[in-house]
Design an enzyme around this catalytic site. Structure first.
Site, PDB file in Angstrom:
ATOM      1  N   SER A   1       0.862  -1.184   0.000  1.00 19.21           N
ATOM      2  CA  SER A   1       0.000   0.000   0.000  1.00 19.21           C
ATOM      3  C   SER A   1       0.894   1.229   0.000  1.00 19.21           C
ATOM      4  O   SER A   1       2.083   1.145   0.333  1.00 19.21           O
ATOM      5  CB  SER A   1      -0.873  -0.014   1.264  1.00 19.21           C
ATOM      6  OG  SER A   1      -1.480   1.241   1.498  1.00 19.21           O
TER       7      SER A   1
ATOM      8  N   TYR B   1      -3.013  -0.518  10.076  1.00 20.60           N
ATOM      9  CA  TYR B   1      -2.879  -0.829   8.656  1.00 20.60           C
ATOM     10  C   TYR B   1      -1.508  -0.413   8.137  1.00 20.60           C
ATOM     11  O   TYR B   1      -0.830  -1.176   7.438  1.00 20.60           O
ATOM     12  CB  TYR B   1      -3.988  -0.116   7.885  1.00 20.60           C
ATOM     13  CG  TYR B   1      -4.046  -0.413   6.414  1.00 20.60           C
ATOM     14  CD1 TYR B   1      -4.636  -1.585   5.950  1.00 20.60           C
ATOM     15  CD2 TYR B   1      -3.538   0.481   5.478  1.00 20.60           C
ATOM     16  CE1 TYR B   1      -4.711  -1.861   4.585  1.00 20.60           C
ATOM     17  CE2 TYR B   1      -3.603   0.218   4.116  1.00 20.60           C
ATOM     18  CZ  TYR B   1      -4.185  -0.949   3.683  1.00 20.60           C
ATOM     19  OH  TYR B   1      -4.252  -1.223   2.333  1.00 20.60           O
TER      20      TYR B   1
END
Length: 264
Positions: A147, A160
């Protein structure tokens, strides 16, 4: 044998969480390049069946299984079943993931741990068990879905970002340990994509929509199909000497510090 470097005919690809969204888009890319597609889901046989039906509607060979990527015993059993029923896993895309958005000061340890478990520990579990067969067969491809949060922080996504930052380094270590076996391990880092989850904030005038369009040099949200090329490249012979890299498919966000200028 095809001379096409991107031909995946005869290959079997496992895409965890590939029943919708970006995982499905990448899986379709592999399927249209000739691979047999295997996807999984944690909770819903209906989701698995619907996904398989959608793949097949595009003429792709697809299979679906229900198992928990965080449960090593379940993963081992699923890999054994997949390889018996479909074929040896040549390509693994660790796509399954979750996110919990909240300020760190309000986040319970159990919630933080749940994100780490799915987004970081499960790629370790699935990869270490799939790679054993790859080593025996003399090669394979592993792609971890990272990501932009593998590189940047952002309000309310601490778990995350911690998981995806860890996954970037896990990818490099997998490459270090397994390259000698002709196994290439790389990552894809998606930017901001137009999916059903982002639909409520992708409307003109919404502050976050305007921010993303203004912040992205390409001037738009990504289309899920924009991920197909990177997925096929990292799954194919074209990337046989590419190892330990994270390919950011983000429209250029990570390349710039500010809003792009419209001036020449």
């Amino acid at each position: 044998m095809s001379n096409n470097l991107f031909d995946l005919t005869g290959k079997t690809a496992l895409v965890t969480g590939g029943v919708h969204g970006l995982g499905m888009a990448m899986a379709k890319g592999l399927g249209h390049s000739g691979a047999k597609i295997v996807v999984n889901d944690l909770n819903s046989q209906e989701a698995v069946d619907n996904a398989v039906a959608e793949y097949k509607s595009e003429g792709l060979e697809a299979y679906g299984y229900l198992f928990d990527v965080t449960d090593e015993e379940a993963v081992i059993a699923a890999i054994k079943k997949i390889e018996a029923e479909v074929g040896p896993i040549d390509i693994l895309i660790n796509n399954a993931g979750i996110i919990k958005r909240m300020p760190m000061i309000e986040m319970e340890v159990k919630d933080f741990a749940a994100v780490i478990n799915v987004d970081l520990i499960s790629p370790f579990i699935v990869s270490k068990n799939v790679v054993k067969g790859m080593i025996e067969r003399g090669g394979g491809k592993i792609i971890n879905i990272c990501s932009m949060m593998s590189e940047l922080g952002r309000d309310s996504v601490s778990a995350y970002a911690a998981a995806k930052g860890g996954l970037k380094m896990l990818t490099k270590n997998m490459a270090t340990e397994w390259a000698r076996f002709n196994i290439q391990t790389n990552g894809i880092g998606p930017g901001y994509f137009a999916t059903s989850q982002t639909a409520p904030i992708r409307v003109n005038g919404h502050p976050f929509n305007d921010f993303i369009i203004g912040r992205t040099p390409a001037g738009r949200w990504g289309d899920p199909d924009d991920l197909r090329g990177a997925a096929v490249f990292l799954s194919s012979k074209a990337s046989d000497f590419v190892n330990g890299q994270i390919v950011y498919v983000d429209g250029g966000i990570l390349a710039t510090i500010g809003k792009p200028s419209n001036e020449d």
